[in-house]
Write a protein that holds these residues in place. Structure first.
Motif, PDB file in Angstrom:
ATOM      1  N   TYR A 209     -72.490 -28.620  -0.116  1.00 44.54           N
ATOM      2  CA  TYR A 209     -73.765 -29.028  -0.741  1.00 44.54           C
ATOM      3  C   TYR A 209     -73.281 -29.734  -2.389  1.00 44.54           C
ATOM      4  N   LYS A 210     -72.122 -29.428  -2.735  1.00 42.44           N
ATOM      5  CA  LYS A 210     -71.498 -30.364  -3.772  1.00 42.44           C
ATOM      6  C   LYS A 210     -72.584 -30.265  -5.139  1.00 42.44           C
ATOM      7  N   PRO A 211     -72.687 -29.148  -5.623  1.00 34.34           N
ATOM      8  CA  PRO A 211     -73.846 -29.164  -6.591  1.00 34.34           C
ATOM      9  C   PRO A 211     -73.244 -29.755  -7.965  1.00 34.34           C
ATOM     10  N   ALA A 212     -73.951 -30.768  -8.544  1.00 30.85           N
ATOM     11  CA  ALA A 212     -73.591 -31.326  -9.897  1.00 30.85           C
ATOM     12  C   ALA A 212     -73.641 -30.641 -11.332  1.00 30.85           C
ATOM     13  N   THR A 213     -74.683 -29.573 -11.254  1.00 32.06           N
ATOM     14  CA  THR A 213     -74.807 -28.942 -12.393  1.00 32.06           C
ATOM     15  C   THR A 213     -75.257 -27.378 -11.963  1.00 32.06           C
ATOM     16  N   LEU A 214     -74.742 -26.567 -13.260  1.00 36.57           N
ATOM     17  CA  LEU A 214     -75.104 -25.074 -13.263  1.00 36.57           C
ATOM     18  C   LEU A 214     -76.190 -24.879 -14.139  1.00 36.57           C
ATOM     19  N   ILE A 215     -77.129 -24.009 -13.499  1.00 37.78           N
ATOM     20  CA  ILE A 215     -78.564 -23.786 -14.088  1.00 37.78           C
ATOM     21  C   ILE A 215     -78.507 -22.240 -14.062  1.00 37.78           C
ATOM     22  N   GLY A 216     -78.393 -21.840 -15.526  1.00 33.82           N
ATOM     23  CA  GLY A 216     -78.640 -20.109 -15.472  1.00 33.82           C
ATOM     24  C   GLY A 216     -79.808 -19.946 -15.824  1.00 33.82           C
ATOM     25  N   MET A 279     -73.248  -5.732 -21.770  1.00 35.92           N
ATOM     26  CA  MET A 279     -73.064  -6.367 -20.512  1.00 35.92           C
ATOM     27  C   MET A 279     -72.867  -7.970 -20.680  1.00 35.92           C
ATOM     28  N   ILE A 280     -72.956  -8.395 -21.751  1.00 38.37           N
ATOM     29  CA  ILE A 280     -72.858  -9.793 -21.842  1.00 38.37           C
ATOM     30  C   ILE A 280     -71.415 -10.320 -21.809  1.00 38.37           C
ATOM     31  N   VAL A 281     -70.364  -9.136 -21.814  1.00 37.02           N
ATOM     32  CA  VAL A 281     -69.086  -9.697 -21.647  1.00 37.02           C
ATOM     33  C   VAL A 281     -68.680  -9.857 -20.121  1.00 37.02           C
ATOM     34  N   THR A 282     -69.267  -9.097 -19.179  1.00 43.44           N
ATOM     35  CA  THR A 282     -69.143  -9.322 -17.808  1.00 43.44           C
ATOM     36  C   THR A 282     -69.783 -10.454 -17.360  1.00 43.44           C
ATOM     37  N   ALA A 283     -70.924 -10.926 -17.910  1.00 46.76           N
ATOM     38  CA  ALA A 283     -71.779 -11.967 -17.713  1.00 46.76           C
ATOM     39  C   ALA A 283     -71.068 -13.072 -18.065  1.00 46.76           C
ATOM     40  N   SER A 284     -70.482 -13.077 -19.275  1.00 48.14           N
ATOM     41  CA  SER A 284     -69.695 -14.174 -19.829  1.00 48.14           C
ATOM     42  C   SER A 284     -68.334 -14.376 -18.841  1.00 48.14           C
ATOM     43  N   LEU A 285     -67.652 -13.443 -18.435  1.00 48.09           N
ATOM     44  CA  LEU A 285     -66.596 -13.774 -17.573  1.00 48.09           C
ATOM     45  C   LEU A 285     -67.004 -14.259 -16.248  1.00 48.09           C
ATOM     46  N   LEU A 286     -68.170 -13.973 -15.635  1.00 53.01           N
ATOM     47  CA  LEU A 286     -68.686 -14.261 -14.589  1.00 53.01           C
ATOM     48  C   LEU A 286     -69.093 -15.829 -14.516  1.00 53.01           C
ATOM     49  N   THR A 287     -69.750 -16.216 -15.753  1.00 55.33           N
ATOM     50  CA  THR A 287     -70.050 -17.577 -15.819  1.00 55.33           C
ATOM     51  C   THR A 287     -69.027 -18.465 -15.804  1.00 55.33           C
ATOM     52  N   ILE A 288     -67.846 -18.170 -16.753  1.00 54.79           N
ATOM     53  CA  ILE A 288     -66.768 -18.915 -16.686  1.00 54.79           C
ATOM     54  C   ILE A 288     -65.755 -19.078 -15.631  1.00 54.79           C
ATOM     55  N   ILE A 290     -67.555 -19.078 -12.467  1.00 55.55           N
ATOM     56  CA  ILE A 290     -68.002 -19.952 -11.812  1.00 55.55           C
ATOM     57  C   ILE A 290     -67.822 -21.378 -12.009  1.00 55.55           C
ATOM     58  N   MET A 291     -67.929 -21.440 -13.391  1.00 54.25           N
ATOM     59  CA  MET A 291     -68.035 -22.754 -13.816  1.00 54.25           C
ATOM     60  C   MET A 291     -66.400 -23.416 -13.198  1.00 54.25           C
ATOM     61  N   GLN A 292     -65.253 -22.585 -13.509  1.00 46.53           N
ATOM     62  CA  GLN A 292     -63.964 -23.004 -13.050  1.00 46.53           C
ATOM     63  C   GLN A 292     -63.853 -23.186 -11.617  1.00 46.53           C
ATOM     64  N   LYS A 293     -64.472 -22.032 -10.871  1.00 47.60           N
ATOM     65  CA  LYS A 293     -64.202 -22.089  -9.645  1.00 47.60           C
ATOM     66  C   LYS A 293     -64.813 -23.288  -8.706  1.00 47.60           C
ATOM     67  N   VAL A 294     -66.077 -23.464  -9.220  1.00 45.81           N
ATOM     68  CA  VAL A 294     -67.006 -24.677  -8.312  1.00 45.81           C
ATOM     69  C   VAL A 294     -66.711 -25.999  -9.175  1.00 45.81           C
ATOM     70  N   GLY A 295     -65.846 -25.822 -10.464  1.00 46.74           N
ATOM     71  CA  GLY A 295     -65.774 -27.109 -11.185  1.00 46.74           C
ATOM     72  C   GLY A 295     -67.108 -27.804 -11.813  1.00 46.74           C
ATOM     73  N   LEU A 296     -67.849 -26.936 -12.498  1.00 38.69           N
ATOM     74  CA  LEU A 296     -69.002 -27.561 -13.100  1.00 38.69           C
ATOM     75  C   LEU A 296     -68.944 -27.504 -14.594  1.00 38.69           C
ATOM     76  N   VAL A 297     -69.181 -28.738 -15.252  1.00 31.56           N
ATOM     77  CA  VAL A 297     -68.876 -28.659 -16.567  1.00 31.56           C
ATOM     78  C   VAL A 297     -70.404 -28.980 -17.260  1.00 31.56           C
ATOM     79  N   ASN A 298     -71.442 -29.357 -16.499  1.00 32.36           N
ATOM     80  CA  ASN A 298     -72.920 -29.634 -17.000  1.00 32.36           C
ATOM     81  C   ASN A 298     -73.772 -28.236 -16.670  1.00 32.36           C
ATOM     82  N   VAL A 299     -74.020 -27.624 -17.941  1.00 36.69           N
ATOM     83  CA  VAL A 299     -74.738 -26.313 -17.872  1.00 36.69           C
ATOM     84  C   VAL A 299     -76.153 -26.367 -18.450  1.00 36.69           C
ATOM     85  N   SER A 300     -76.945 -25.885 -17.909  1.00 35.02           N
ATOM     86  CA  SER A 300     -78.309 -25.843 -18.583  1.00 35.02           C
ATOM     87  C   SER A 300     -78.997 -24.435 -18.112  1.00 35.02           C
ATOM     88  N   MET A 301     -80.131 -24.095 -18.796  1.00 33.06           N
ATOM     89  CA  MET A 301     -80.607 -22.833 -18.911  1.00 33.06           C
ATOM     90  C   MET A 301     -82.055 -22.970 -18.799  1.00 33.06           C
TER      91      MET A 301
END
Length: 316
Positions: A209-216, A279-288, A290-301
């Motif tokens: 589905y090639k998502p273009a952005t990551l929304i947290g 918990m923000i440490v593991t949440a940070s690790l998970l976020t980075i 996903i960004m790297q694995k899926v190749g997403l640089v545009n991030v919103s919240m």
């Protein structure tokens, strides 16, 4: 007639999101797209503390949970809410004594809790994100990092294309991998291998589905945004924000600093609420990751999540 004066003019609804770390109460009235918040309360119940990966709610957490629900009931009655839903997710879903907790809440607070599965949870999160107006006609990958589970949804402002819930929440990851502070490189490598092993279906869906952005969805992403803005001297009020767009460099910088930080440093950082300090440490690790694995640089919240999704359905 005088007795009519205290009655709310519109349908008033109470929604509770009973998560692994936090219990939320949202009382609102109005329409799905434009509701007025009457009362919003967050309690750091930490129902998963000390037992999240053992599948049990420990006694201290059990007691905190009952107390929070009794307090919620007072606010619900005080606000005159006519429709009430209490939704429980990963921690109560997987706890051997989850049903005992549900029975005690009904007995002591008069609130009926419904446990939803991961698929329903992801569907509600999508509706919440959609209600915030952050979705466009481009495909996005939505991530909701809970304490017990993480929901991934690929969709746009029209439809959900794919969704799945994984029992890899920040509290579970912390319990498994973040035993020393700052988190050592060997633990980060172990966590990465663990995520590689568990998130295969997500990467297959992302290729399709090639998502273009990551929304947290709320949670740690709210903390990332608040820390970034406060450090720049900007005012930050979560109550006034539905959506927020990250500057990628700012986001990567704060994530990197949080991963390398000590507990004391995080606790002293303005913008990180106490329940998220560790918990923000593991949440940070998970976020980075996903960004790297899926190749997403545009991030919103989006500050909207499950409870707003449930609310939108009830008001709609």
């Amino acid at each position: 007639m005088p007795e009519q004066q205290n009655k709310p003019s519109a349908k008033r609804i109470a929604v509770m999101d009973l998560g692994t770390n936090t219990f939320h109460l949202l009382i609102a009235e109005g329409s799905a797209g434009d509701f007025k918040v009457i009362h919003h309360q967050t309690e750091a119940v930490k129902i998963g503390e000390g037992g999240i990966n053992k599948g049990i709610i420990q006694q201290a957490a059990f007691t905190r949970g009952i107390k929070a629900m009794q307090d919620f009931k007072k606010h619900i009655d005080g606000a005159g809410a006519t429709e009430v839903r209490a939704i429980a997710t990963s921690a109560l879903r997987s706890a051997a004594n989850g049903n005992d907790f549900i029975a005690e809440v009904e007995a002591k607070a008069g609130i009926q809790i419904e446990i939803i599965n991961g698929d329903q949870e992801a569907a509600f999160i999508y509706e919440g994100i959609k209600a915030s107006g952050v979705l466009t006609n481009e495909n996005a990958l939505i991530i909701d990092i809970g304490g017990g589970s993480v929901e991934f949804i690929i969709g746009n402002n029209k439809e959900v294309l794919w969704k799945q819930s994984f029992e890899i929440g920040a509290a579970r990851l912390m319990d498994k991998f973040h035993k020393t502070d700052p988190i050592p490189v060997i633990s980060i490598k172990a966590m990465t291998a663990y995520l590689n092993q568990h998130l295969g279906p997500l990467f297959i869906a992302a290729m399709e589905y090639k998502p273009a952005t990551l929304i947290g969805s709320s949670g740690a992403f709210e903390s990332f945004a608040e820390v970034i803005d406060l450090e720049k001297g900007k005012p930050f009020d979560l109550k006034k924000i539905k959506a927020y767009e990250f500057d990628t460099d700012d986001l990567l910088d704060i994530i990197e600093r949080l991963i390398k930080s000590t507990h004391a440093k995080r606790a002293a950082t303005k913008g990180i609420i106490p329940v998220r300090v560790d918990m923000i440490v593991t949440a940070s690790l998970l976020t980075i990751y996903i960004m790297q694995k899926v190749g997403l640089v545009n991030v919103s919240m989006s500050t909207y999540s499950l409870k707003e999704g449930v609310l939108a359905g009830m008001l709609g």
